[in-house]
Design a protein around this motif. Structure first.
Motif, short mmCIF file in Angstrom:
data_model
loop_
_atom_site.label_atom_id
_atom_site.label_comp_id
_atom_site.label_asym_id
_atom_site.label_seq_id
_atom_site.Cartn_x
_atom_site.Cartn_y
_atom_site.Cartn_z
N UNK A 1 0.82 -1.21 0.00
CA UNK A 1 0.00 0.00 0.00
C UNK A 1 0.85 1.27 0.00
N UNK A 2 1.93 1.26 0.77
CA UNK A 2 2.69 2.49 0.99
C UNK A 2 3.71 2.81 -0.10
N UNK A 3 4.19 1.77 -0.80
CA UNK A 3 5.21 2.04 -1.81
C UNK A 3 5.06 1.21 -3.07
N UNK A 4 4.02 0.36 -3.13
CA UNK A 4 3.76 -0.38 -4.35
C UNK A 4 4.57 -1.65 -4.53
N UNK A 5 5.14 -2.20 -3.44
CA UNK A 5 5.88 -3.46 -3.54
C UNK A 5 4.89 -4.59 -3.83
N UNK A 6 4.98 -5.15 -5.01
CA UNK A 6 4.01 -6.18 -5.44
C UNK A 6 4.25 -7.50 -4.72
N UNK A 7 3.23 -8.35 -4.74
CA UNK A 7 3.27 -9.65 -4.08
C UNK A 7 2.89 -10.73 -5.07
N UNK A 8 3.61 -11.84 -5.06
CA UNK A 8 3.19 -13.05 -5.76
C UNK A 8 2.77 -14.05 -4.70
N UNK A 9 1.57 -14.60 -4.85
CA UNK A 9 1.05 -15.55 -3.85
C UNK A 9 0.24 -16.63 -4.55
N UNK A 10 -0.27 -17.57 -3.76
CA UNK A 10 -1.12 -18.61 -4.31
C UNK A 10 -0.41 -19.90 -4.65
#
Length: 444
Positions: free
Chosen positions: A186-195
Motif C-alpha cells: 500500500x505504501x510504496x507499491x511493492x508487489x506480491x506473488x502468492x497462491x
C-alpha cells in the motif's frame, strides 16, 4: 480524519496505475494497482454505506479478495479484523462477538451480526489477534499511523523497495504479513506473488517462474526447502530471505545458505509492537548468537530480570510495550533472547527455568529445537519434546552430562518436525497433547 494508509495508497496509485500489484501464481492472473483500487471502490459502493467505525471480521486466504475487502473496509472508514483463513465459520462468529464486530464478510456476503456501535475515538483501523494456540485470541487495536510506521521501519531496515517482488507465503493478516507484505504494497507499491502451494517443489517452481526478490518465511519452510532436492538455480532471484514467527536454529540457516547460496536474516517482533530486531547481515542467524540489532525507529529499554520495553511509532496503545521474553544486548548491539519470562516451574519445592533445559537440548548435535514443560502425569518431573534425530534414551544420556539429574525430563518425545500453527509458530497445545499421549490431528 484522513487515513495515513489510504493517503499512502493514493500516492502509490497515482505514481504508476498500470504497475502490477498482485500475482496469483496458481491462476497466473496479474492485477494492477488501478484494478485493485477499482475493485475496492466497487466493494465500498456495494457494502460500505454504514461501516464507519464498525469492525468487519473475515477469514480469507492470501489473494485479491483479501486485499479488496481490506482496502474496501479502510475506504469505508471501518475496522479490519482478519482471521486465519482456516478458521471454521462457528469460530469466526465467536471471535466476531469477542471483538464487538458488527459485520462478517462470509461467502462473499456482508452479514450484519449486531446493531451499529458508537465509533471508537482512538482512530483504530485494524485489530490484530494474538495467536489462539493458548486460548481465546486477544484483540489488539492499531491505528493506520502505527501500521504505516511499522511497515516503513521494516522496509528501511530490510531494504525492501518499491521495485521488489515479495513472495507472499505468510498470512496477510498476521502481524508479520501486515508489516512485510501489506504495508509495503500500500505504501510504496511493492508487489506480491502468492497462491503457490507451500510444498517445497511447487514453491520453488513459482519462484523460478515469477522471480520474486524478497522471501518472508518461517523456519519450518526454510528447513523443508534446504532438505529438498530442488536445484539451487530455481531460487536464484531471491535477494533477501527472512525468517520470523518462530526461533530459527543456526543449523537451518546454515543448511539453507549452503544449498542456495542465500543467507537467512532473522527477524523478531510481536503482535503488540510490530518489528523489533533484524539481522541485517545474516551473521547472527548463521551462528545463532542473536536475532539482530533493533530495527530502524525502535528503542529498547532494559529493566530488572532481563526484561525490556519496546518503544516506537509502531507500538500499539501508548507506544511502549514489554514483551514476555527475557533478553539482553550482546557486544555487537544485538538482541539475544533468553527465554520467556514467567515460565519458571516448581519441582518438589525447587524452581527450574524450562529455557535452561531447552538450551541444553538444542546444544546437542542431533537436536534442532526443544520445548520443555511439566510432566502431564507427574508434577514433580519434566517432559520435553525434541525436534531432531536419535532416540530419547541417547538424548537423555547426553543431557545427563550437562544437567543435574533432577532437571532431566522424565518423558522425552523425539519428533522429526514440530507442529506449527497457521501463523508459523510452534503449536504448544499440540505438543502438550503429544506428551500426554492424547491423539492430535496430523501435522499438515
Amino acid at each position: 480524519m484522513s487515513c495515513p494508509l489510504l493517503s499512502a495508497w493514493s500516492a502509490t496509485l497515482a505514481a504508476a496505475p498500470a504497475a502490477p500489484i498482485l500475482i496469483d501464481a496458481a491462476s497466473e492472473r496479474t492485477w494492477t494497482r488501478a484494478e485493485l483500487d477499482t475493485a475496492a471502490r466497487e466493494w465500498v459502493a456495494a457494502h460500505g454505506a454504514d461501516l464507519r467505525g464498525q469492525a468487519v471480521v473475515f477469514a480469507l486466504p492470501n489473494g485479491i479478495e483479501w486485499l479488496t475487502v481490506t482496502l474496501g473496509v479502510l475506504m469505508a472508514g471501518g475496522i479490519v479484523v482478519s482471521l486465519d483463513p482456516g478458521e471454521p465459520a462457528a469460530a469466526q462468529r465467536t471471535i466476531a462477538a469477542a471483538v464487538n464486530a458488527t459485520h462478517w464478510w462470509h461467502d462473499r456476503q456482508l452479514i450484519t451480526l449486531a446493531p451499529r456501535r458508537s465509533s471508537p475515538r482512538d482512530g483504530r483501523c485494524l485489530i490484530k489477534l494474538t495467536s489462539g494456540s493458548t486460548g481465546t485470541p486477544k484483540a489488539l487495536p492499531f491505528t493506520a499511523a502505527q501500521l504505516l510506521a511499522d511497515g516503513r521501519q521494516i522496509c528501511a531496515s530490510m531494504d525492501i523497495r518499491a521495485t521488489d517482488l515479495n513472495l507472499g507465503c505468510i498470512p496477510f493478516g498476521h502481524s508479520y504479513g501486515l508489516g512485510n507484505l501489506i504495508v509495503p504494497l500500500l505504501a510504496q507499491g511493492t508487489a506480491i506473488v502468492c497462491g503457490a502451494p507451500v510444498l517445497p517443489q511447487a514453491l520453488a517452481d513459482a519462484i523460478a517462474r515469477w522471480q520474486p526478490t524478497v522471501f518472508p518465511a518461517v523456519p519450518a519452510l526454510l528447513r523443508a526447502l534446504a532438505a529438498s532436492d530442488i536445484a539451487p538455480a530455481q531460487l536464484h532471484s531471491l535477494r533477501t530471505v527472512i525468517s520470523a514467527g518462530a526461533a530459527l536454529s543456526p543449523e537451518i540457516a546454515q543448511a539453507f545458505a549452503t544449498r542456495f547460496a542465500r543467507r537467512v536474516h532473522s527477524f523478531y517482533g510481536s503482535s503488540e509492537t510490530g518489528g523489533i530486531a533484524y539481522d541485517r547481515t545474516g551473521d547472527a542467524a548463521s551462528t545463532g548468537r542473536s536475532v539482530g540489532p533493533p530495527i530502524d525507529g525502535v528503542q529498547l529499554t532494559f529493566t530488572r530480570g532481563q526484561r525490556f520495553f519496546v518503544a516506537s511509532a509502531a507500538v500499539g496503545g501508548r507506544g511502549r510495550f514489554r514483551p514476555a521474553d527475557r533478553a539482553e544486548l550482546n557486544a555487537h548491539g544485538e538482541l539475544v533472547l533468553l527465554g520467556r519470562a514467567g515460565r519458571m516451574l516448581k519441582l518438589a519445592g525447587r524452581r527450574v527455568d524450562p529455557a535452561e533445559i531447552e538450551h541444553a537440548l538444542r546444544s546437542l548435535p542431533d537436536v534442532r529445537d526443544a520445548w520443555v514443560t511439566l510432566h502431564p502425569e507427574r508434577p514433580d518431573s519434566l517432559a520435553a519434546a525434541v525436534c531432531g534425530d536419535g532416540t530419547s534414551d541417547a538424548l537423555r544420556a547426553a543431557l545427563a552430562e550437562r544437567l543435574a539429574a533432577w532437571k532431566l525430563p522424565r518423558r522425552l518425545l523425539v519428533l522429526s518436525e514440530f507442529p506449527v500453527t497457521a501463523r508459523g509458530k510452534t503449536d504448544t497445545r499440540r505438543l502438550r497433547d503429544l506428551l500426554a499421549h492424547r491423539p492430535a490431528p496430523p501435522i499438515s
